[in-house]
Scaffold this active site. Structure first.
Site, short mmCIF file in Angstrom:
data_model
loop_
_atom_site.label_atom_id
_atom_site.label_comp_id
_atom_site.label_asym_id
_atom_site.label_seq_id
_atom_site.Cartn_x
_atom_site.Cartn_y
_atom_site.Cartn_z
N CYS A 223 0.30 2.29 8.82
CA CYS A 223 1.24 1.37 8.34
C CYS A 223 0.64 -0.06 8.38
O CYS A 223 0.50 -0.37 9.52
CB CYS A 223 2.51 1.52 9.40
SG CYS A 223 3.67 0.60 8.70
N CYS B 19 2.89 -2.43 15.70
CA CYS B 19 2.72 -1.98 14.12
C CYS B 19 1.94 -3.45 13.47
O CYS B 19 2.36 -4.51 13.53
CB CYS B 19 4.38 -1.75 13.66
SG CYS B 19 4.08 -1.56 11.96
N GLU C 115 0.65 -1.19 -0.09
CA GLU C 115 -0.15 -0.01 0.06
C GLU C 115 0.76 1.25 0.05
O GLU C 115 2.11 1.16 0.31
CB GLU C 115 -0.83 0.15 1.26
CG GLU C 115 -0.16 -0.27 2.42
CD GLU C 115 -0.97 -0.70 3.70
OE1 GLU C 115 -1.83 -1.61 3.47
OE2 GLU C 115 -0.83 0.01 4.61
N CYS D 272 3.63 8.28 0.99
CA CYS D 272 4.56 7.02 1.92
C CYS D 272 4.34 5.81 0.94
O CYS D 272 3.34 5.29 0.96
CB CYS D 272 3.48 7.14 3.16
SG CYS D 272 4.21 5.91 4.28
N CYS E 14 7.09 -7.64 6.98
CA CYS E 14 8.19 -6.91 7.49
C CYS E 14 8.45 -7.75 8.65
O CYS E 14 7.98 -8.50 9.55
CB CYS E 14 7.82 -5.54 8.00
SG CYS E 14 9.16 -4.81 9.07
N CYS F 43 7.72 -4.89 15.34
CA CYS F 43 7.57 -4.19 16.57
C CYS F 43 6.12 -4.37 16.94
O CYS F 43 5.09 -4.71 16.19
CB CYS F 43 7.67 -2.65 15.72
SG CYS F 43 9.17 -2.07 15.28
N1 SAH Z 1 10.51 0.23 9.13
C1 SAH Z 1 10.59 1.66 9.18
C2 SAH Z 1 9.38 2.33 8.19
C3 SAH Z 1 8.21 1.58 8.31
S1 SAH Z 1 7.33 2.00 9.82
C4 SAH Z 1 10.37 2.01 10.46
O1 SAH Z 1 10.49 1.50 11.51
O2 SAH Z 1 10.77 3.39 10.49
C5 SAH Z 1 6.92 3.83 9.59
C6 SAH Z 1 6.57 4.63 10.92
O3 SAH Z 1 5.33 4.35 11.28
C7 SAH Z 1 7.55 4.06 12.12
O4 SAH Z 1 7.82 4.99 12.86
C8 SAH Z 1 6.36 3.20 12.80
O5 SAH Z 1 6.99 2.79 14.16
C9 SAH Z 1 5.14 3.93 12.51
N2 SAH Z 1 3.92 3.07 13.22
C10 SAH Z 1 3.62 1.86 12.83
N3 SAH Z 1 2.27 1.45 13.15
C11 SAH Z 1 1.99 2.83 13.50
C12 SAH Z 1 0.62 2.93 13.95
N4 SAH Z 1 -0.32 2.03 14.29
N5 SAH Z 1 0.46 4.39 14.52
C13 SAH Z 1 1.51 5.40 14.25
N6 SAH Z 1 2.67 5.25 13.87
C14 SAH Z 1 2.85 3.50 13.47
#
Ligand code: SAH
Length: 341
Positions: A331, A117, A90, A103, A110, A114
């Site tokens: 994300c 996420c 996406e 974005c 992935c 995390c």
């Molecule tokens: N893997 C990379 C890029 C993708 S995630 C990274 O970790 O930076 C992009 C950003 O979105 C990261 O800061 C991640 O922690 C954040 N993110 C993921 N899920 C989220 C959510 N539900 N709400 C807000 N930010 C989120």
């Protein structure tokens, strides 16, 4: 081979290898990326010799991904793409006053895991090819009729786990004869793969680096980000010091505020201490709640207090403007809905 995978240098190599002039590579590059060209068929490149066009047709596929769903909310468009192996990724287009920012995703799934996420709920299936990242921009521009001025690599995936492709992608979109997106308008976000941060410090493009920090101590970070078990904050900050020394570019730190997890006054003070004296920019992110994960967003009062503490401690900080909460734009959420995993 896939034509959008190739940087101009690689396209030049291709032509030289086939005893053709370098000039054709530049011409073809323009046919691919100039706004009024964007060819879908090599035969449209009328200033290339017929035999070259035939050879290109034999050797290359042009388009490989398609838009299969679009959702919109004020100032935001969210796209779901199907790849040619039927995987889905996406991209989210956000309309800011300074321009249109897209974005994009960098991987299918992935591996970073995390806890908060959505993307990480599905393990990495594969890296995206360079062209699959380029095509996200081309298709969104074509579908929306809007010019994309900014790129953030913050969609599904960990860009530094797909490092070489990310570098070629940046070369293509930054090239004046490519998409001509200014390096300062391109942001790569990583959860902190230290060896790649060090490598990236020698990458000669003025792009922005954002670090997903989300916790000011190792103990806390390890509970929400498995990567913290591999690289300590000390290692991470050391690599960023080196990065800063070499590039002189300010680093962005992303910090999602999760209710009762990392949003206390103590956490704010610890964060201020960690970043003191560094040329850091903190982006506080109100958490986008998902139906499958148990984390909650911090309330506005707590967010404001966290912000104030950082400010008082002379840390440059902003609270991220929110886009698309109602359309699951966080994300990994759209793909998740589609595939119901
Ligand atoms: N893997 C990379 C890029 C993708 S995630 C990274 O970790 O930076 C992009 C950003 O979105 C990261 O800061 C991640 O922690 C954040 N993110 C993921 N899920 C989220 C959510 N539900 N709400 C807000 N930010 C989120």
């Amino acid at each position: 081979m896939y034509i959008y995978d190739l940087t101009l240098e690689k396209l030049i190599d291709y032509f030289l290898k086939h005893d053709e002039k370098k000039f054709y590579a530049t011409e073809l590059f323009k046919w691919l990326y100039e706004e009024n060209k964007r060819l879908t068929d090599f035969d449209l490149a009328t200033n290339l010799k017929k035999e070259i066009r035939e050879k290109l047709k034999e050797d290359f596929t042009i388009s490989t991904i398609e838009i299969v769903n679009k959702e919109s909310a004020p100032d935001v468009l969210k796209y779901l793409f199907r790849l040619n192996d039927c995987e889905h990724i996406e991209a989210v287009l956000m309309k800011h006053d300074y321009g249109n920012s897209l974005c994009i995703s960098s991987q299918v799934g992935c591996n970073m895991g995390c806890k908060f996420c959505e993307s990480g709920r599905r393990k990495k299936v594969r890296n995206l090819r360079v062209g699959e990242m380029v095509e996200q921009i081309l298709l969104v521009e074509q579908e929306s009729g809007l010019k994309i001025s900014h790129i953030v690599i913050m969609g599904i995936g960990e860009p530094f786990d797909n490092y070489d492709n990310i570098c070629d992608f940046i070369k293509i979109i930054n090239h004046p004869k490519g998409l001509n997106i200014g390096a300062r308008h391109i942001t790569v976000s990583t959860c902190g793969l230290v060896p790649k941060i060090l490598e990236f410090s020698d990458f000669p493009y003025q792009v922005n680096l954002a670090i997903s920090l989300h916790a000011p101590t190792d103990a806390l970070r390890k509970t929400i980000m498995p990567i913290a078990k591999v690289y300590s904050l000390k290692d991470l900050m050391n690599s960023l010091d080196i990065y800063y020394k070499k590039t002189k570019r300010r680093i962005t730190f992303e910090y999602i505020l999760l209710d009762n997890v990392n949003d206390s006054e103590k956490d704010a003070l610890a964060l201020a201490k960690l970043l003191k004296g560094k040329n850091a920019y903190v982006n506080l992110i109100p958490y986008n709640e998902t139906s499958t994960l148990q984390f909650k967003r911090s309330n506005p009062l707590k967010i404001a207090r966290f912000y104030d503490i950082l400010k008082k401690n002379n840390i440059t900080v902003t609270i991220r403007r929110e886009f698309g909460g109602t359309i699951s734009a966080a994300c990994g959420q759209l793909r998740s809905k589609k595939e119901e995993v």
